[in-house]
Design a protein around this motif. Structure first.
Motif, PDB file in Angstrom:
ATOM      1  N   THR A   2      49.258  61.471  15.578  1.00  9.59           N
ATOM      2  CA  THR A   2      49.102  61.705  14.147  1.00  9.59           C
ATOM      3  C   THR A   2      50.144  62.718  13.711  1.00  9.59           C
ATOM      4  O   THR A   2      50.316  63.758  14.365  1.00  9.59           O
ATOM      5  CB  THR A   2      47.696  62.238  13.830  1.00  9.59           C
ATOM      6  N   THR A   3      50.837  62.415  12.634  1.00 10.26           N
ATOM      7  CA  THR A   3      51.858  63.333  12.135  1.00 10.26           C
ATOM      8  C   THR A   3      51.478  63.850  10.756  1.00 10.26           C
ATOM      9  O   THR A   3      50.757  63.199   9.999  1.00 10.26           O
ATOM     10  CB  THR A   3      53.232  62.645  12.070  1.00 10.26           C
ATOM     11  N   PHE A  28      56.946  69.865   9.732  1.00 10.38           N
ATOM     12  CA  PHE A  28      56.508  68.582  10.273  1.00 10.38           C
ATOM     13  C   PHE A  28      55.770  68.871  11.566  1.00 10.38           C
ATOM     14  O   PHE A  28      56.262  69.602  12.431  1.00 10.38           O
ATOM     15  CB  PHE A  28      57.714  67.676  10.535  1.00 10.38           C
ATOM     16  N   ARG A  30      53.127  67.216  14.785  1.00 10.53           N
ATOM     17  CA  ARG A  30      52.625  66.040  15.487  1.00 10.53           C
ATOM     18  C   ARG A  30      51.440  66.461  16.357  1.00 10.53           C
ATOM     19  O   ARG A  30      51.547  67.372  17.166  1.00 10.53           O
ATOM     20  CB  ARG A  30      53.731  65.427  16.351  1.00 10.53           C
ATOM     21  N   ASN A  31      50.315  65.759  16.162  1.00 10.37           N
ATOM     22  CA  ASN A  31      49.092  66.073  16.919  1.00 10.37           C
ATOM     23  C   ASN A  31      48.743  67.555  16.858  1.00 10.37           C
ATOM     24  O   ASN A  31      48.340  68.172  17.851  1.00 10.37           O
ATOM     25  CB  ASN A  31      49.234  65.634  18.379  1.00 10.37           C
ATOM     26  N   GLU A  35      56.644  70.810  14.928  1.00  8.25           N
ATOM     27  CA  GLU A  35      57.900  70.364  15.538  1.00  8.25           C
ATOM     28  C   GLU A  35      59.119  70.863  14.778  1.00  8.25           C
ATOM     29  O   GLU A  35      60.131  71.204  15.379  1.00  8.25           O
ATOM     30  CB  GLU A  35      57.939  68.843  15.632  1.00  8.25           C
ATOM     31  N   ALA A  47      55.395  60.899   6.910  1.00  7.55           N
ATOM     32  CA  ALA A  47      54.509  61.126   8.051  1.00  7.55           C
ATOM     33  C   ALA A  47      53.213  60.390   7.773  1.00  7.55           C
ATOM     34  O   ALA A  47      53.007  59.820   6.684  1.00  7.55           O
ATOM     35  CB  ALA A  47      54.250  62.621   8.238  1.00  7.55           C
TER      36      ALA A  47
END
Length: 465
Positions: A2-3, A28, A30-31, A35, A47
């Motif tokens: 999931t982003t 941004f 991710r999980n 990042e 996203a």
């Protein structure tokens, strides 16, 4: 996978190693892990979930390093309103002796709801009495529903009045049971991994409510499992007198004699620390949970926070128990910390216009206590700032509001200098807990109703019945 893309923030306060403040910023993730952090135009265009925070100031989730959730049930109790610490405790111990497991559950959710709406994403709680079948498990279950990260401290009191302690005998426990339950909780719940939602802490209550042997054995158990240690220390001059009379040592020296020094230890309050003791904390890596509102409420004194910071001691903020504050608002605590240290500077006897005048704690330093400072105190390198590799824990507040009108020359300073506000958005690991100023995980009106009923029964059982 999931982003999450957060974009267009009017100002993104990263609290990263460069202390960047990015106009039109975002990140941004991710999980639940960051990042990329930077200007919106440098981020990926899309996203799975996109959050446009135009008009908002965005900052790292705040970290509360000391609390007693259950005390939300005894705010502003008349008999305890004007007492110092020892008398305040003696007044409230008999009331707290009536706590039930449901009271622990409800009060935990009330405290965490307040904290979430004030920008807090991680909270450490110190539960040290377990009457009528109460367990730390009750708090853990309640916190899971709210969705904040929890450092659940298995507190304890074993030294009752009959043995020279402060608490009444009916609220203390056997040391064998305390240690066995501490081990059970660590084995059942403690998650040491980055991104952990739950960690267990061992936390005998204070030098005047537990034996030295329990402190030693708790330290040995904690270190065998790699969990942290926490207790109240040097909060008042009464405690200093108690330690010198009973142990022949000042509170900090007493802790050192019990093996309670190191990077895995943090103390609540630490108001009465000498210059040599400040250096001892710095050399051993001990952290401090500074609780300015509670220290003012109970007339305990002013912790030497500026000296701690100058020496390199890790300092975080704690709202402390909501019967000695009487609230759970992390931005309010940051503001109070800043103002109280400025008062301390003015009372130091040095001229504030002199070249060697004590420095005034700044708004950014106060915000740093509530973010990076708290993460360092709790031993959480994955929290405390918005930078790649850390958890996507953040809060956002709309700037176009009455409290900030005329104060947006410096929005970061406005967060601390202006009247404390509730957040519009809060996320833990990228999961929204607050959106459009509403808590998403708990029915707040129903919680208030249940909480007030429990408080009435606890404080005035004859009327509640």
């Amino acid at each position: 996978m999931t982003t999450l893309l957060v974009k267009n923030a009017s100002l993104l306060v990263t609290m990263d190693d460069q202390r960047r403040e990015i106009v039109d910023g975002g990140f941004f993730a991710r999980n639940g892990i960051l990042e990329q952090v930077g200007p919106t135009h440098q981020l990926p265009p899309t996203a799975d979930h996109v959050l446009d925070l135009s008009g908002c100031i965005v900052f790292p989730g705040l970290i509360n390093t000391h609390h007693h959730f259950y005390q939300t049930l005894t705010r502003a109790v008349p008999a305890a309103q004007d007492a110092n610490l020892f008398n305040w405790l003696k007044t409230l111990y008999p009331i707290w002796a009536r706590l039930t497991p449901e009271d622990i559950f409800i009060s935990t959710q009330t405290a965490l709801a307040e904290l979430a709406l004030s920008g807090c994403t991680t909270a450490s709680d110190h539960l040290y009495l377990f009457p009528n079948g109460c367990r730390l498990d009750d708090e853990i279950a309640a916190a899971r529903e709210v969705g904040l990260r929890l450092h659940a401290s298995r507190g304890s009191m074993s030294l009752g009045e009959s043995q020279g302690g402060l608490p009444p005998d009916r609220v203390v426990d056997r040391e064998e049971h305390i240690l066995a339950d501490s081990q059970r909780l660590i084995e059942q719940y403690h998650d040491p991994n980055p991104g952990s939602m739950l960690q267990i802490v061992l936390a005998p209550c204070s030098p005047f409510s537990v034996s030295g042997e329990l402190m030693r054995q708790s330290a040995a158990l904690a270190r065998a499992y790699g969990v942290h240690l926490h207790t109240h220390l040097a909060e008042t001059q009464d405690e200093e007198v108690f330690c010198e009379e009973h142990f022949g040592l000042r509170p900090v020296a007493y802790m050192e004699s019990l093996g309670w020094m190191g990077r895995d230890v943090w103390f609540a309050h630490a108001v009465y620390a000498s210059p040599a003791e400040v250096q001892k904390f710095a050399l051993t890596g001990c952290g401090v949970a500074h609780c300015p509102t509670s220290n003012m409420r109970l007339a305990s004194g002013i912790a030497p926070v500026t000296a701690y910071l100058k020496a390199g001691v890790h300092v975080g903020l704690g709202v402390d128990g909501s019967a000695s504050n009487d609230g759970s608002h992390m931005l309010a605590e940051a503001r109070q910390a800043m103002l109280l240290q400025r008062l301390a500077a003015s009372l130091s006897g040095a001229s504030l216009s002199a070249t060697d005048a004590p420095p005034l704690l700044t708004a950014r330093q106060a915000l740093e206590l509530a973010t990076r400072g708290g993460a360092a105190v709790l031993g959480r390198p994955d929290l405390g700032s918005l930078q790649a590799g850390k958890c996507a824990d953040f809060a956002a507040i709309r700037l176009e509001r009455l409290a900030y009108a005329g104060g947006l020359h410096d929005p970061v300073a406005a967060l601390v200098f202006c009247a404390p506000q509730q957040v519009d958005y809060l996320a833990v690991g990228g999961r929204l807990i607050v959106a459009d100023a509403q808590l998403l995980t708990v029915d707040v009106p129903r919680l208030i109703e249940r909480h007030n009923a429990a408080a009435r029964r606890l404080v005035s059982p004859e009327q509640a019945g």
